[in-house]
Scaffold this active site. Structure first.
Site, PDB file in Angstrom:
ATOM      1  N   ASP A 104      -2.556   0.479  -9.309  1.00  0.00           N
ATOM      2  CA  ASP A 104      -3.424   1.206  -8.371  1.00  0.00           C
ATOM      3  C   ASP A 104      -4.151   2.327  -9.126  1.00  0.00           C
ATOM      4  OD1 ASP A 104      -3.138   1.581  -4.967  1.00  0.00           O
ATOM      5  OD2 ASP A 104      -4.228   3.080  -6.148  1.00  0.00           O
ATOM      6  N   ILE A 105      -5.458   2.494  -8.865  1.00  0.00           N
ATOM      7  CA  ILE A 105      -6.207   3.542  -9.584  1.00  0.00           C
ATOM      8  C   ILE A 105      -5.961   4.946  -9.024  1.00  0.00           C
ATOM      9  CG2 ILE A 105      -8.149   2.347 -10.673  1.00  0.00           C
ATOM     10  CD1 ILE A 105      -9.813   3.080  -8.183  1.00  0.00           C
TER      11      ILE A 105
ATOM     12  N   GLN B 291      -4.833   1.228   6.344  1.00  0.00           N
ATOM     13  CA  GLN B 291      -5.450   0.242   5.442  1.00  0.00           C
ATOM     14  C   GLN B 291      -6.882   0.654   5.113  1.00  0.00           C
ATOM     15  OE1 GLN B 291      -5.544  -3.801   6.960  1.00  0.00           O
ATOM     16  NE2 GLN B 291      -5.952  -4.669   4.934  1.00  0.00           N
TER      17      GLN B 291
ATOM     18  N   HIS C  40      -2.873  -6.873   0.713  1.00  0.00           N
ATOM     19  CA  HIS C  40      -2.231  -6.454  -0.533  1.00  0.00           C
ATOM     20  C   HIS C  40      -0.898  -5.786  -0.206  1.00  0.00           C
ATOM     21  CE1 HIS C  40      -4.873  -3.274   0.945  1.00  0.00           C
ATOM     22  NE2 HIS C  40      -3.975  -2.409   0.499  1.00  0.00           N
TER      23      HIS C  40
ATOM     24  N   HIS D  92       1.839  -3.025  -1.665  1.00  0.00           N
ATOM     25  CA  HIS D  92       2.075  -1.910  -2.591  1.00  0.00           C
ATOM     26  C   HIS D  92       3.516  -1.959  -3.087  1.00  0.00           C
ATOM     27  CE1 HIS D  92      -1.401   0.655  -1.129  1.00  0.00           C
ATOM     28  NE2 HIS D  92      -1.223  -0.085  -0.055  1.00  0.00           N
TER      29      HIS D  92
END
Ligand code: 5GP
Length: 146
Positions: free
Chosen positions: A37-38, A101, A107, A109
C-alpha cells in the site's frame, strides 16, 4: 459510491493490473496480485487483488475469485510474519464508501500490527505516503520469505 454500481475500468487497481501505473509487488500468480500500500497503516501493509474479477466488493465477487484472493492473503500473511515478526496481522476488507472503501476493485488489506501502535485505519488525505525506496527494500525483505 454505494454498494451498487458498475465496475470502473479506470480505478487505480485496474490501472496497476494494466501496467499503466507502478506498484511495489510482493507476489503474483495466474489469478492474484499482492503489492504494498502506498499510504500504509503500518510497515508492511499489503493489498491483495484478483487479476480477472471485475468485482467491486464482497457482495459481487465470484466465489472462485474470492478463494484465490484469500489463498494469496494467507501466503502473504505468512511471509509478512516471517519477514517482520509482527505481534498481530489485521486482515480487513471494506465494502462501500460509507464503510471506508475508496478503491472499487475488491481488495483485502493485510496490516502487520505491533504492540503499542494504534490498530485503527487512519483516513489519509494527501499525507501518509511511504518513501518508494523504503517500500522497495521492504518488498525485497518480504519476497525473500515467499
Ligand atoms: P480502501 O479504503 O478502498 O479499502 O483501501 C484502498 C487502499 O488503496 C488504501 O489503503 C490506499 O492507501 C491504497 N491505494 C490507493 N491508491 C493506491 C496506489 O496507487 N497504489 C497503491 N499501492 N495503493 C494505493
Amino acid at each position: 459510491m454505494s454498494l451498487d454500481g458498475s465496475y470502473d475500468e479506470g480505478n487505480v487497481f485496474a490501472l496497476i493490473l494494466a501496467g499503466k501505473i507502478p506498484s511495489t509487488k510482493l507476489y503474483e500468480d495466474e489469478h492474484t496480485l499482492a503489492f504494498l500500500d502506498i499510504q500504509p497503516q503500518s510497515k508492511g501493509h499489503a493489498l491483495v487483488i484478483s487479476k480477472w474479477s471485475k468485482a467491486r466488493n464482497i457482495l459481487d465477487i465470484e466465489p472462485e475469485a474470492l478463494a484465490q484472493v484469500m489463498t494469496t492473503v494467507q501466503k502473504v500473511a505468512r511471509a509478512l510474519r516471517e519477514a517482520l515478526s509482527p505481534d498481530g496481522l489485521h486482515v480487513a476488507q471494506f465494502n462501500g464508501a460509507l464503510a471506508g472503501q475508496t478503491v472499487f476493485h475488491l481488495h483485502v488489506h493485510i496490516v502487520p500490527r505491533w504492540e503499542g501502535q494504534p490498530i485503527g485505519f487512519a483516513r489519509h488525505g494527501q499525507d501518509g505516503f511511504a518513501d518508494p525506496a523504503e517500500l522497495a527494500a521492504l518488498a525485497d525483505q518480504v519476497r525473500a520469505c515467499l
